[in-house]
Design a protein around this motif. Structure first.
Motif, PDB file in Angstrom:
ATOM      1  N   PHE A 129      27.737 -36.723  42.852  1.00 19.92           N
ATOM      2  CA  PHE A 129      28.212 -37.325  41.678  1.00 19.92           C
ATOM      3  C   PHE A 129      27.324 -38.225  40.825  1.00 19.92           C
ATOM      4  CE2 PHE A 129      31.697 -36.153  44.252  1.00 19.92           C
ATOM      5  CZ  PHE A 129      32.705 -35.340  43.180  1.00 19.92           C
ATOM      6  N   GLY A 130      25.958 -37.940  41.164  1.00 19.37           N
ATOM      7  CA  GLY A 130      25.170 -38.890  40.312  1.00 19.37           C
ATOM      8  C   GLY A 130      24.706 -40.219  41.082  1.00 19.37           C
ATOM      9  N   VAL A 131      24.109 -40.946  40.417  1.00 20.34           N
ATOM     10  CA  VAL A 131      23.351 -42.216  41.037  1.00 20.34           C
ATOM     11  C   VAL A 131      24.438 -43.061  41.463  1.00 20.34           C
ATOM     12  CG1 VAL A 131      21.458 -42.034  39.693  1.00 20.34           C
ATOM     13  CG2 VAL A 131      23.335 -43.249  38.603  1.00 20.34           C
ATOM     14  N   LYS A 132      25.682 -43.149  40.939  1.00 21.58           N
ATOM     15  CA  LYS A 132      26.673 -43.876  41.418  1.00 21.58           C
ATOM     16  C   LYS A 132      27.311 -43.515  42.602  1.00 21.58           C
ATOM     17  CE  LYS A 132      27.872 -45.912  36.885  1.00 21.58           C
ATOM     18  NZ  LYS A 132      28.994 -46.093  35.823  1.00 21.58           N
ATOM     19  N   ASP A 133      27.022 -42.254  43.024  1.00 23.12           N
ATOM     20  CA  ASP A 133      27.595 -41.814  44.259  1.00 23.12           C
ATOM     21  C   ASP A 133      27.142 -42.537  45.519  1.00 23.12           C
ATOM     22  OD1 ASP A 133      28.419 -39.934  46.680  1.00 23.12           O
ATOM     23  OD2 ASP A 133      28.188 -38.176  45.138  1.00 23.12           O
ATOM     24  N   SER A 134      27.978 -42.986  46.517  1.00 24.66           N
ATOM     25  CA  SER A 134      27.765 -43.525  47.665  1.00 24.66           C
ATOM     26  C   SER A 134      26.648 -42.840  48.727  1.00 24.66           C
ATOM     27  CB  SER A 134      28.988 -44.289  48.270  1.00 24.66           C
ATOM     28  OG  SER A 134      29.831 -43.072  48.667  1.00 24.66           O
ATOM     29  N   ILE A 135      26.972 -41.417  48.601  1.00 23.94           N
ATOM     30  CA  ILE A 135      25.972 -40.489  49.346  1.00 23.94           C
ATOM     31  C   ILE A 135      24.745 -40.204  48.609  1.00 23.94           C
ATOM     32  CG2 ILE A 135      25.784 -38.418  50.253  1.00 23.94           C
ATOM     33  CD1 ILE A 135      29.093 -38.215  50.560  1.00 23.94           C
ATOM     34  N   LYS A 136      23.453 -40.684  49.209  1.00 19.79           N
ATOM     35  CA  LYS A 136      22.218 -40.693  48.300  1.00 19.79           C
ATOM     36  C   LYS A 136      21.586 -39.229  48.575  1.00 19.79           C
ATOM     37  CE  LYS A 136      23.194 -44.486  47.035  1.00 19.79           C
ATOM     38  NZ  LYS A 136      23.680 -45.061  45.879  1.00 19.79           N
ATOM     39  N   LEU A 137      20.817 -38.904  47.651  1.00 15.05           N
ATOM     40  CA  LEU A 137      20.067 -37.503  47.603  1.00 15.05           C
ATOM     41  C   LEU A 137      19.044 -37.652  48.823  1.00 15.05           C
ATOM     42  CD1 LEU A 137      19.097 -36.846  43.943  1.00 15.05           C
ATOM     43  CD2 LEU A 137      20.646 -35.656  45.496  1.00 15.05           C
ATOM     44  N   SER A 138      18.725 -38.761  49.036  1.00 15.53           N
ATOM     45  CA  SER A 138      17.765 -38.790  50.429  1.00 15.53           C
ATOM     46  C   SER A 138      18.506 -38.468  51.547  1.00 15.53           C
ATOM     47  CB  SER A 138      17.218 -40.183  50.556  1.00 15.53           C
ATOM     48  OG  SER A 138      17.979 -41.312  50.453  1.00 15.53           O
ATOM     49  N   ASP A 139      19.743 -38.645  51.729  1.00 13.99           N
ATOM     50  CA  ASP A 139      20.626 -38.323  52.764  1.00 13.99           C
ATOM     51  C   ASP A 139      20.771 -37.084  53.191  1.00 13.99           C
ATOM     52  OD1 ASP A 139      21.214 -41.088  53.202  1.00 13.99           O
ATOM     53  OD2 ASP A 139      22.862 -41.128  52.160  1.00 13.99           O
TER      54      ASP A 139
END
Length: 401
Positions: A10-20
């Motif tokens: 859900f974008g930069v505000k998502d608590s789950i990061k792309l790096s994860d």
């Protein structure tokens, strides 16, 4: 080859990061420009910002979910022409950025409905639940939609009244807020977190007063007539998401709920660019939907896959269960999808990735200590992704034996 493993982000505000995500095998990202209002143009520069951020972590922007269809298009208002042109421009801009799969839906006002966002399982996990009697209590007695009681059998109205009478004022307000705002706001919801959210919601519902199923079908057909030539020209596959839940709610028609609905849809515009998001969770709510038959019949048009499972609590009530534990024969569905992927590869089709994502997931373990959107915890979805990946490997390995 295996279906492409994707993840809704859900974008930069998502608590789950792309790096994860890269750490546990995610190959593609499913996302949207959530900050842009439905009906407005998606500019190339905004699309590229998100695309480049995804690619920075070694993944691809696999699917747009969703490029929302404005209410003006669904009700065929005087403002429709502008919204259609903006939709066409957004498709062209996505194609310029190399994105080729767009999921959309044609559900009026309410994108999806659940009555309990924290349903407790016996093992301590949580998921979301839809209880039809509770929804009727919301519709008839809390929202107060005009003539709402006429849309339910007497026994449902009676049960809804008992539920309503047993709720505190705070519980009633929470139920309304969850249905109208919480489940919708993070996916381009029509009604935002305003003090007048009930009144606003009733207004949007009232705009459909004269729109029945044939008329909404006509509006969808005109939408396809306008945008599919652009999709074909740009090489974009459009794929409609089934209605969630796949039966009428709030007096609104549903037109993407059954095999017959999809047959009608694809007859309107036979191009393969007119496709389906195959959502096992949404389709399985109706007992007259035969999931493997639908998958087989429309296999060549399945451009995106949501894999989710449910357990039934009555004719129209259900809760979301673990991905391999419920009414969906996940093995049977996956086998059909993998066979279709093999066929596409043999035929030399370009769209062989067939992206899937673990749709929703149980809240488990450390998910309880993290903020996430309803239905989208990290560990529960990761568990589902791993289970489906393992089942896929088993099917493909058996073919090689």
């Amino acid at each position: 080859m295996a279906l492409e493993k994707t993840w809704r982000w859900f974008g930069v505000k998502d608590s789950i990061k792309l790096s994860d995500l890269k750490q546990f095998g995610v190959e593609g990202i499913v996302t949207a420009l959530h900050h842009i209002k439905a009906g407005d143009v998606w500019p190339v520069e905004e699309i590229l910002k998100v695309k480049q951020e995804i690619e920075r972590y070694g993944m691809r922007w696999s699917v747009v979910e969703s490029l929302p269809v404005a209410e003006e298009i669904k009700i065929y208002s005087q403002k429709r022409a502008v919204a259609i042109e903006n939709y066409k421009t957004s498709l062209k801009n996505l194609a310029l950025c190399g994105i080729d799969t767009v999921c959309y839906n044609f559900m009026p006002v309410l994108d999806w409905a659940r009555t309990n966002l924290h349903y407790k399982h016996d093992n301590g996990a949580e998921s979301m639940l839809y209880d039809h009697n509770t929804f009727a209590a919301f519709d008839i007695f809390i929202l107060g939609r005009p003539k709402a009681a006429q849309d339910y059998p007497k026994e449902v109205v009676d049960k809804a009244k008992i539920i309503f009478d047993g709720m505190s004022e705070e519980e009633r307000n929470t139920l309304a807020f969850n249905i109208i705002v919480v489940t919708q706001g993070f996916i381009n919801g029509t009604v935002d977190n305003a003090a007048t959210f009930k009144e606003d919601f009733l207004y949007y519902l009232s705009r459909y007063a004269d729109i029945d199923k044939p008329k909404l079908r006509h509006h969808l057909a005109k939408f396809l007539e306008d945008v599919l030539p652009i999709a074909e020209e740009c090489g974009i596959n459009l794929c409609i998401h089934p209605d969630d839940s796949p039966f009428p709610l709030l007096g609104l028609p549903r037109i993407a709920s059954t095999e017959e609905d999809f047959e009608w849809l694809f007859n309107q515009y036979p191009s393969l660019n007119n496709g389906l998001t195959y959502c096992s969770g949404s389709l399985s709510v109706r007992t007259d939907n035969h999931l493997m038959a639908i998958a087989k019949r429309f296999a060549e048009r399945i451009h995106f896959v949501h894999l989710r499972n449910i357990k039934k609590l009555g004719e129209k009530s259900f809760y979301e269960s673990a991905h391999l534990d419920g009414v969906v024969d996940m093995y049977g569905v996956l086998k059909i999808l993998l066979e279709e992927q093999k066929r596409r590869i043999t035929e030399g089709r370009k769209d062989t990735r067939m992206p899937f994502r673990p749709d929703h997931g149980l809240k488990i373990l450390d998910d309880f200590h993290k903020d996430s959107n309803p239905g989208y915890p990290l560990i529960g979805r990761m568990k589902g992704l791993c289970e489906i990946s393992g089942l896929t490997l088993g099917i493909e390995s058996a073919w090689k034996a």
